[in-house]
Design a protein around this motif. Structure first.
Motif, PDB file in Angstrom:
ATOM      1  N   GLU A 138      -2.229   6.534   9.472  1.00 28.83           N
ATOM      2  CA  GLU A 138      -3.105   5.854  10.422  1.00 28.83           C
ATOM      3  C   GLU A 138      -2.999   6.490  11.802  1.00 28.83           C
ATOM      4  OE1 GLU A 138      -4.139   1.289  11.853  1.00 28.83           O
ATOM      5  OE2 GLU A 138      -2.131   1.763  11.128  1.00 28.83           O
ATOM      6  N   ASP A 187      -6.340  -9.000   2.489  1.00 33.11           N
ATOM      7  CA  ASP A 187      -7.117  -9.376   3.675  1.00 33.11           C
ATOM      8  C   ASP A 187      -8.620  -9.253   3.453  1.00 33.11           C
ATOM      9  OD1 ASP A 187      -4.720  -9.765   5.034  1.00 33.11           O
ATOM     10  OD2 ASP A 187      -4.668  -7.696   5.778  1.00 33.11           O
ATOM     11  N   LEU A 188      -9.031  -8.638   2.357  1.00 33.08           N
ATOM     12  CA  LEU A 188     -10.448  -8.460   2.042  1.00 33.08           C
ATOM     13  C   LEU A 188     -10.657  -8.806   0.575  1.00 33.08           C
ATOM     14  CD1 LEU A 188     -13.334  -7.434   2.730  1.00 33.08           C
ATOM     15  CD2 LEU A 188     -12.533  -5.130   2.128  1.00 33.08           C
ATOM     16  N   ALA A 229      -3.778  -5.534   0.624  1.00 35.47           N
ATOM     17  CA  ALA A 229      -3.040  -6.503   1.437  1.00 35.47           C
ATOM     18  C   ALA A 229      -3.522  -7.932   1.198  1.00 35.47           C
ATOM     19  CB  ALA A 229      -3.173  -6.161   2.912  1.00 35.47           C
ATOM     20  N   ALA A 256     -18.475  -5.554   3.915  1.00 32.32           N
ATOM     21  CA  ALA A 256     -17.514  -4.903   4.813  1.00 32.32           C
ATOM     22  C   ALA A 256     -17.786  -3.410   4.899  1.00 32.32           C
ATOM     23  CB  ALA A 256     -16.090  -5.162   4.327  1.00 32.32           C
ATOM     24  N   ASP A 297      -9.145   2.342   5.237  1.00 36.83           N
ATOM     25  CA  ASP A 297      -8.986   1.032   5.862  1.00 36.83           C
ATOM     26  C   ASP A 297      -9.403  -0.090   4.916  1.00 36.83           C
ATOM     27  OD1 ASP A 297      -8.025   2.165   8.178  1.00 36.83           O
ATOM     28  OD2 ASP A 297      -9.955   2.160   9.203  1.00 36.83           O
ATOM     29  N   LEU A 298     -10.485   0.099   4.165  1.00 43.20           N
ATOM     30  CA  LEU A 298     -10.959  -0.954   3.274  1.00 43.20           C
ATOM     31  C   LEU A 298     -10.000  -1.174   2.105  1.00 43.20           C
ATOM     32  CD1 LEU A 298     -14.822  -0.332   3.148  1.00 43.20           C
ATOM     33  CD2 LEU A 298     -13.576  -2.042   4.471  1.00 43.20           C
ATOM     34  N   ARG A 335      -6.811  -0.523   1.995  1.00 46.42           N
ATOM     35  CA  ARG A 335      -5.583  -1.163   2.505  1.00 46.42           C
ATOM     36  C   ARG A 335      -5.792  -2.667   2.636  1.00 46.42           C
ATOM     37  NH1 ARG A 335      -3.275   1.408   7.857  1.00 46.42           N
ATOM     38  NH2 ARG A 335      -1.427   0.148   7.345  1.00 46.42           N
ATOM     39  N   ALA A 336      -6.967  -3.056   3.107  1.00 46.61           N
ATOM     40  CA  ALA A 336      -7.266  -4.481   3.254  1.00 46.61           C
ATOM     41  C   ALA A 336      -7.354  -5.169   1.899  1.00 46.61           C
ATOM     42  CB  ALA A 336      -8.565  -4.661   4.037  1.00 46.61           C
ATOM     43  N   ARG A 362     -19.011  -1.454   8.338  1.00 51.86           N
ATOM     44  CA  ARG A 362     -18.196  -0.363   8.882  1.00 51.86           C
ATOM     45  C   ARG A 362     -19.002   0.934   8.906  1.00 51.86           C
ATOM     46  NH1 ARG A 362     -12.714   1.272   9.091  1.00 51.86           N
ATOM     47  NH2 ARG A 362     -12.713   3.451   9.776  1.00 51.86           N
ATOM     48  N   TYR A 380       0.825  -1.204   0.000  1.00 53.11           N
ATOM     49  CA  TYR A 380       0.000   0.000   0.000  1.00 53.11           C
ATOM     50  C   TYR A 380       0.862   1.257   0.000  1.00 53.11           C
ATOM     51  CZ  TYR A 380      -3.868   3.141   0.955  1.00 53.11           C
ATOM     52  OH  TYR A 380      -4.788   4.160   0.875  1.00 53.11           O
TER      53      TYR A 380
END
Length: 491
Positions: free
Chosen positions: A166, A364-365, A362, A373, A355-356, A358-359, A377, A149
């Motif tokens: 962050e 992660d999502l 990464a 999601a 945040d979304l 980045r996920a 949120r 990211y």
């Protein structure tokens, strides 16, 4: 100096071609016929292929090696800094990947718009999955084993790190959440009533653009689904949108984009079609649009003038006086749309996206889980449920065009704007008297001289530090918001 001069000549041609490519994007969002989307995707891909080849041309590396930087002045050294950074960064991205991304994101804009109109996220999932896959490939090529990211963020805010942002956002969040809760517990100010003729909105919005210094001899205002600014130097165009029951949507979108556009129009003309001839980062860019829109455009002094302009244009619209109008312009209310959010809640919208995405990058999502999601949120942050996809994860164009790493610069821009506003008020103590007359020039001249004229001469944080005399901090923004909205809501 011959190597430097040859390098700059080559770079100016590349910059000119990039402007042409940008104009294709502007046309796609404003006047291009819908049936041209497939051909435009090929045109954009072809342009990106040409630009990528020029940016990684080995001759650029030869010129960079041959330039004697000790013989250059500060401007020359800054030009080399930008060219070298672009050359080294672009060389890491395979040409086919750059071409594939350009083709895919050009096509995806139309698919996003159709999915948004139909409130059908599932229809957009396949193309967004492809975009995320390619952006992860691009990030991996750029990161050299580092954070994926961060590699994408560097495109929009050179030198910034997601962990630092962050931390800044974590410092912002409690004050914003507390102020939001306190204000929304009070009776809401009355809003405008009735319908507002859309041609009349466009007439007044063009007057507002001129009021904030936008030069129509080097620009134009058109309508688009998502307001934006495009171009630099002698051709800087903006778009807005109209809503017959919400004229503020049009007016403040315009003022916001004028902030971006004036930054580009006011850069030293000596930098035209060079790396210094554009805004230095999206955070600094956003500081200009947000201070124009909010600290100036939504100030008590300026809204007093705007109230008279709206009465002249539309007659009575349910607001009794200037003070009530100021409260109406600045009222907090629950809403889904980031671009329509009030100053207190806006950054909460940005943090959600930060945040979304980045996920997503990464891994992660999964894209197929993004809507759920997002909705979970949003309910947690704002206290009510998203009712449809166009009010949720389909509302913004950014991901459809591959702009991962862009969203956090909006909140960073707000932080920068808070710092600049504090310094501006210290330097121009009688600013409100001018704003009350509809005269923004004391503020816009200050911003031109302190920020805009420099273009890419300095690093992003250095631009703000030089203008304000102190390093950027979230404290001035929080102080400004707290004082303003506690006054409006009698807290």
């Amino acid at each position: 100096m011959s190597a430097f001069n040859e390098l700059m000549g080559f770079t100016r041609q590349t910059q000119a071609l990039a402007q042409v490519s940008g104009r294709l994007g502007w046309d796609q969002e404003t006047t291009m016929p819908r049936g041209a989307a497939e051909q435009r995707a090929e045109e954009m891909a072809a342009m990106e292929t040409v630009l990528h080849a020029r940016r990684v041309d080995p001759q650029v590396g030869d010129w960079l090696s041959a330039v004697d930087e000790t013989a250059l002045d500060a401007v020359g050294k800054a030009q080399i800094r930008h060219i070298r950074r672009s050359y080294e960064r672009t060389a890491k991205i395979p040409a086919k990947l750059a071409e594939d991304l350009a083709r895919l994101t050009s096509r995806a804009q139309g698919q996003w718009a159709e999915a948004r109109a139909a409130d059908d996220f599932a229809a957009f999932v396949p193309v967004l999955e492809q975009i995320v896959t390619l952006k992860r490939e691009e990030a991996a090529a750029l990161a050299d084993g580092g954070d994926l990211y961060d590699a994408l963020l560097d495109d929009y805010e050179p030198g910034a790190k997601a962990a630092d942002l962050e931390a800044m956002f974590t410092a912002l969040r409690p004050g914003l959440v507390g102020l939001r809760a306190a204000a929304l517990s009070q009776p809401a100010p009355e809003g405008v009533q009735g319908t507002f003729d859309e041609p009349a909105q466009m007439k007044l919005t063009r007057k507002l653009a001129k009021t904030f210094g936008y030069d129509f001899t080097h620009g134009r205002v058109d309508k688009a689904v998502h307001p934006f600014s495009s171009g630099s130097g002698l051709d800087v165009r903006i778009t807005t949108r109209t809503n017959p029951t919400d004229p503020f949507n049009c007016f403040y979108s315009t003022i916001h984009e004028v902030g971006h556009a004036c930054y580009e129009q006011n850069i030293d003309r000596a930098y035209l079609l060079t790396p210094l001839g554009g805004g230095v980062s999206m955070g600094v860019h956003e500081s200009q649009s947000r201070i124009y829109e909010n600290q100036l455009g939504r100030s008590r002094a300026f809204t007093g003038w705007l109230y008279g302009q709206m009465r002249d244009a539309f007659g009575e619209f349910g607001i009794a006086d200037e003070d009530a109008f100021y409260r109406a312009v600045n009222r907090l209310q629950n809403g889904f749309i980031r671009t329509e959010a009030d100053e207190v809640q806006y950054n909460l919208h940005v943090m959600l996206r930060f945040d979304l995405e980045r996920a997503l990058i990464a891994g992660d999502l999964a894209v197929r889980d993004l809507e759920t999601a997002w909705n979970d949120r949003f309910a947690a942050d704002f206290g009510f449920a998203v009712d449809k996809a166009s009010h949720g994860c389909l509302q913004d164009v950014h991901w459809s065009v591959g702009l991962f790493g862009y969203f956090p610069t909006y909140s960073l821009g707000n932080v920068y704007a808070g710092c600049l506003h504090q310094a501006l008020r210290n330097d121009v103590p009688d600013l409100d008297a001018a704003l009350a007359r509809g005269d923004t020039t004391p503020a816009t001249d200050w911003l031109r001289d302190k920020v805009q004229v420099h273009g890419g001469l300095y690093e992003p944080r250095d631009v703000i530090t030089r203008a304000c005399g102190t390093a950027p901090s979230e404290a001035p923004l929080l102080s400004y918001l707290d004082q303003k909205f506690r006054d409006i809501y009698g807290l």
